[in-house]
Enzyme design. Structure first.
Site, PDB file in Angstrom:
ATOM      1  N   ARG A 181      13.759   4.531  12.079  1.00  0.00           N
ATOM      2  CA  ARG A 181      12.513   5.300  12.092  1.00  0.00           C
ATOM      3  C   ARG A 181      11.696   5.000  13.353  1.00  0.00           C
ATOM      4  NH1 ARG A 181       9.668   4.656   6.513  1.00  0.00           N
ATOM      5  NH2 ARG A 181       8.544   6.459   7.344  1.00  0.00           N
ATOM      6  N   HIS A 240      12.801  -2.845   1.665  1.00  0.00           N
ATOM      7  CA  HIS A 240      12.269  -1.560   2.136  1.00  0.00           C
ATOM      8  C   HIS A 240      13.135  -0.451   1.572  1.00  0.00           C
ATOM      9  CE1 HIS A 240       9.526  -3.549   4.807  1.00  0.00           C
ATOM     10  NE2 HIS A 240      10.520  -4.350   5.146  1.00  0.00           N
ATOM     11  N   ASN A 275       8.023  -5.611  -1.383  1.00  0.00           N
ATOM     12  CA  ASN A 275       7.986  -4.501  -0.436  1.00  0.00           C
ATOM     13  C   ASN A 275       6.591  -4.515   0.168  1.00  0.00           C
ATOM     14  OD1 ASN A 275       7.882  -2.174   1.056  1.00  0.00           O
ATOM     15  ND2 ASN A 275       9.039  -0.959  -0.436  1.00  0.00           N
ATOM     16  N   ARG A 320       5.178  10.874  -2.549  1.00  0.00           N
ATOM     17  CA  ARG A 320       4.947  10.451  -1.163  1.00  0.00           C
ATOM     18  C   ARG A 320       6.202  10.669  -0.308  1.00  0.00           C
ATOM     19  NH1 ARG A 320       4.862   4.259   1.081  1.00  0.00           N
ATOM     20  NH2 ARG A 320       4.232   4.823   3.177  1.00  0.00           N
ATOM     21  N   GLU A 322      12.699  -9.507   0.989  1.00  0.00           N
ATOM     22  CA  GLU A 322      11.917  -8.403   1.547  1.00  0.00           C
ATOM     23  C   GLU A 322      12.710  -7.111   1.342  1.00  0.00           C
ATOM     24  OE1 GLU A 322      11.022  -8.960   5.701  1.00  0.00           O
ATOM     25  OE2 GLU A 322      10.425  -6.865   5.983  1.00  0.00           O
ATOM     26  N   ALA A 369       3.294  -0.991   4.648  1.00  0.00           N
ATOM     27  CA  ALA A 369       2.755  -0.999   6.024  1.00  0.00           C
ATOM     28  C   ALA A 369       2.337  -2.390   6.479  1.00  0.00           C
ATOM     29  CB  ALA A 369       1.580  -0.027   6.121  1.00  0.00           C
ATOM     30  N   PRO A 405       0.792  -1.230   0.000  1.00  0.00           N
ATOM     31  CA  PRO A 405       0.000   0.000   0.000  1.00  0.00           C
ATOM     32  C   PRO A 405       0.829   1.288   0.000  1.00  0.00           C
ATOM     33  CG  PRO A 405      -0.065  -1.054   2.154  1.00  0.00           C
ATOM     34  CD  PRO A 405       0.573  -2.034   1.211  1.00  0.00           C
ATOM     35  N   ASN A 406       0.322   2.239  -0.744  1.00  0.00           N
ATOM     36  CA  ASN A 406       0.861   3.601  -0.864  1.00  0.00           C
ATOM     37  C   ASN A 406       2.117   3.691  -1.735  1.00  0.00           C
ATOM     38  OD1 ASN A 406      -1.127   4.811   0.924  1.00  0.00           O
ATOM     39  ND2 ASN A 406      -0.078   3.715   2.564  1.00  0.00           N
ATOM     40  N   TYR A 443      11.352   8.595   1.012  1.00  0.00           N
ATOM     41  CA  TYR A 443      11.282   7.563  -0.036  1.00  0.00           C
ATOM     42  C   TYR A 443      11.913   7.983  -1.360  1.00  0.00           C
ATOM     43  CZ  TYR A 443       8.090   5.446   3.311  1.00  0.00           C
ATOM     44  OH  TYR A 443       7.554   4.901   4.456  1.00  0.00           O
TER      45      TYR A 443
HETATM   46  C1  DQA Z   1       8.457   0.851   3.542  1.00  0.00           C
HETATM   47  C2  DQA Z   1       8.597   1.077   5.053  1.00  0.00           C
HETATM   48  C3  DQA Z   1       7.278   0.850   5.765  1.00  0.00           C
HETATM   49  O1  DQA Z   1       7.419   1.072   7.164  1.00  0.00           O
HETATM   50  C4  DQA Z   1       6.231   1.810   5.226  1.00  0.00           C
HETATM   51  O2  DQA Z   1       4.966   1.552   5.841  1.00  0.00           O
HETATM   52  C5  DQA Z   1       6.131   1.809   3.751  1.00  0.00           C
HETATM   53  C6  DQA Z   1       7.345   1.678   2.948  1.00  0.00           C
HETATM   54  C7  DQA Z   1       9.758   1.201   2.786  1.00  0.00           C
HETATM   55  O3  DQA Z   1       9.838   0.848   1.613  1.00  0.00           O
HETATM   56  O4  DQA Z   1      10.651   1.845   3.341  1.00  0.00           O
HETATM   57  O5  DQA Z   1       5.049   2.001   3.195  1.00  0.00           O
HETATM   58  O6  DQA Z   1       8.203  -0.535   3.317  1.00  0.00           O
END
Ligand code: DQA
Length: 143
Positions: free
Chosen positions: A106, A99, A73, A17, A97, A76, A9-10, A22
């Protein structure tokens, strides 16, 4: 080699964003760079993003059925989803995985991942370069 690059998501809003966290690479640019690296490495790649957890689960099931490797990825859902972890536990090929940010620098809630215990490897803090690094690792280490 078949690899699904799955984004939670997002992440479709990358570029606008929270750019300080990011970066400014847009989601379409990220898709393009994954495809370019995959082309160079002769990997069959499919890059997808969803804000719907049930859709993500169905993609992980598809990867399990096809014995495809996954670069995920979970965004959240990393920190919330037992369902996604259980789906990932069914995978039969490597799961990386990824990020974009270093989740360990963070908020405290980002330091815990439901996914990491069932992942082959975990990358955090390489920005969007992490995806290409994951694909290169798969090329070197998975048939
Ligand atoms: C994320 C880190 C997560 O905590 C966050 O909710 C994201 C992006 C990252 O790519 O750094 O949406 O996965």
């Amino acid at each position: 080699m078949q690899v699904l690059v799955l984004n939670g998501p997002n992440l479709g809003r990358l570029g606008s964003r929270e750019p300080a966290t990011y970066g400014t690479t847009t989601y379409p640019q990220l898709v393009e760079s994954c495809r370019a690296v995959a082309g160079e490495l002769e990997i069959d790649v499919d890059v997808r993003q969803t804000d719907a957890e049930h859709e993500m689960l169905s993609w992980v099931h598809e990867a399990a059925d096809n014995e495809a490797a996954v670069v995920l990825n979970p965004a959240a859902w990393t920190h919330t989803s037992v369902a996604l972890r259980d789906a990932c536990a069914m995978l039969r090929a490597p799961l990386i995985e990824v990020h974009i940010s270093n989740v360990h620098t963070r908020e405290a809630f980002r330091a815990h991942s439901y996914i990491s215990p069932v992942a082959t490897a975990v990358m955090a803090g390489f920005g969007t370069d992490g995806y290409a690094l994951a694909l290169r690792w798969l090329r070197a280490n998975w048939r």
